[in-house]
Design an enzyme around this catalytic site. Sequence first.
Site, PDB file in Angstrom:
ATOM      1  N   GLY A  30       0.807  -1.237   0.000  1.00  0.00           N
ATOM      2  CA  GLY A  30       0.000   0.000   0.000  1.00  0.00           C
ATOM      3  C   GLY A  30       0.834   1.277   0.000  1.00  0.00           C
ATOM      4  N   ASP A  32       2.546   2.462   2.356  1.00  0.00           N
ATOM      5  CA  ASP A  32       3.841   2.191   3.007  1.00  0.00           C
ATOM      6  C   ASP A  32       4.874   1.780   1.950  1.00  0.00           C
ATOM      7  OD1 ASP A  32       4.785  -0.067   5.766  1.00  0.00           O
ATOM      8  OD2 ASP A  32       5.684   1.790   5.024  1.00  0.00           O
ATOM      9  N   SER A 115      -5.336   3.251   7.798  1.00  0.00           N
ATOM     10  CA  SER A 115      -6.048   2.012   8.188  1.00  0.00           C
ATOM     11  C   SER A 115      -7.176   1.581   7.257  1.00  0.00           C
ATOM     12  CB  SER A 115      -6.630   2.112   9.616  1.00  0.00           C
ATOM     13  OG  SER A 115      -5.623   1.884  10.577  1.00  0.00           O
TER      14      SER A 115
HETATM   15  N1  APR Z   1      -0.791   7.729  -1.997  1.00  0.00           N
HETATM   16  C1  APR Z   1      -1.865   8.011  -1.220  1.00  0.00           C
HETATM   17  N2  APR Z   1      -2.671   7.067  -0.707  1.00  0.00           N
HETATM   18  C2  APR Z   1      -2.388   5.777  -1.005  1.00  0.00           C
HETATM   19  C3  APR Z   1      -1.286   5.403  -1.811  1.00  0.00           C
HETATM   20  C4  APR Z   1      -0.470   6.447  -2.318  1.00  0.00           C
HETATM   21  N3  APR Z   1       0.601   6.208  -3.083  1.00  0.00           N
HETATM   22  N4  APR Z   1      -1.271   4.036  -1.921  1.00  0.00           N
HETATM   23  C5  APR Z   1      -2.333   3.587  -1.217  1.00  0.00           C
HETATM   24  N5  APR Z   1      -3.015   4.626  -0.677  1.00  0.00           N
HETATM   25  C6  APR Z   1      -4.222   4.609   0.149  1.00  0.00           C
HETATM   26  C7  APR Z   1      -5.119   3.391   0.045  1.00  0.00           C
HETATM   27  O1  APR Z   1      -5.984   3.517  -1.078  1.00  0.00           O
HETATM   28  C8  APR Z   1      -5.881   3.507   1.359  1.00  0.00           C
HETATM   29  O2  APR Z   1      -6.967   4.415   1.215  1.00  0.00           O
HETATM   30  O3  APR Z   1      -3.783   4.605   1.503  1.00  0.00           O
HETATM   31  C9  APR Z   1      -4.858   4.144   2.323  1.00  0.00           C
HETATM   32  C10 APR Z   1      -4.286   3.200   3.375  1.00  0.00           C
HETATM   33  O4  APR Z   1      -4.175   1.900   2.837  1.00  0.00           O
HETATM   34  P1  APR Z   1      -2.902   0.960   3.147  1.00  0.00           P
HETATM   35  O5  APR Z   1      -1.724   1.516   2.462  1.00  0.00           O
HETATM   36  O6  APR Z   1      -3.315  -0.448   2.863  1.00  0.00           O
HETATM   37  O7  APR Z   1      -2.648   1.145   4.725  1.00  0.00           O
HETATM   38  P2  APR Z   1      -3.415   0.534   5.976  1.00  0.00           P
HETATM   39  O8  APR Z   1      -4.825   0.143   5.660  1.00  0.00           O
HETATM   40  O9  APR Z   1      -3.178   1.511   7.084  1.00  0.00           O
HETATM   41  O10 APR Z   1      -2.615  -0.824   6.268  1.00  0.00           O
HETATM   42  C11 APR Z   1      -1.299  -0.720   6.746  1.00  0.00           C
HETATM   43  O11 APR Z   1      -0.470  -2.215   5.091  1.00  0.00           O
HETATM   44  O12 APR Z   1       1.118  -1.728   3.566  1.00  0.00           O
HETATM   45  C12 APR Z   1       0.905  -2.335   4.761  1.00  0.00           C
HETATM   46  O13 APR Z   1       2.976  -2.053   5.943  1.00  0.00           O
HETATM   47  C13 APR Z   1       1.631  -1.630   5.885  1.00  0.00           C
HETATM   48  O14 APR Z   1       1.145  -3.370   7.444  1.00  0.00           O
HETATM   49  C14 APR Z   1       0.807  -2.050   7.061  1.00  0.00           C
HETATM   50  C15 APR Z   1      -0.610  -2.033   6.497  1.00  0.00           C
END
Ligand code: APR
Length: 171
Positions: A30, A32, A115
């Site tokens: 994601g 991250d 999240s």
């Molecule tokens: N820019 C902005 N927003 C983004 C991007 C980006 N490049 N990529 C993804 N998103 C959005 C997703 O669409 C979602 O709405 O960020 C939001 C959070 O999604 P995730 O990245 O899956 O984060 P989260 O739900 O908090 O889960 C965290 O996922 O990637 C792993 O290491 C991380 O274990 C942790 C978990």
Amino acid sequence: MIEVHTGDITKLAVDAIVNAANSTLLGGGGVDGAIHRAAGPELRKYNETLGGCPTGEARISPGFRLPARHVISTVGPVWHGGDRGEEALLERCYRSSFELALANGIRSIAFPAISTGVYGFPKDRAAAIAVKVMCEYAPRFERVIACCFSPEDAARYERELARRCPDRAAG
Ligand code: APR
């Protein structure tokens, strides 16, 4: 002022972008994964010195190859149905990130929808929590940006902003 932006948070040239990390702070998928890819390997190397981060707390690092000067990594709660204090923990993520930004003289900050991806937090409830805290802290920043990854997410934030603090929404 609070702005709703649709796009990739790694492209934003602000003082700090917030990362929805996991407790190791060593990267993942994601947003991250996107932030670590754009920042380069130095971010993981730096974060290895931080010793992880509990859910609800935040840690700051340089932005390295990102256009943003800093990365504030926060660890959101995994959604388990809402009866394990998930909403309070998500609110803490936003507060911890804002407090850490203030302590580091940060004036412009962008948040992803913490999240709401892998961690499964319902998007509407997450947006309401995010906007509530953003409205409270916005007067102490030049720019607060809700960086959404889809037009649907952006519309959700616009609706919440209009409801909670219309005077702070950027036109
Ligand atoms: N820019 C902005 N927003 C983004 C991007 C980006 N490049 N990529 C993804 N998103 C959005 C997703 O669409 C979602 O709405 O960020 C939001 C959070 O999604 P995730 O990245 O899956 O984060 P989260 O739900 O908090 O889960 C965290 O996922 O990637 C792993 O290491 C991380 O274990 C942790 C978990």
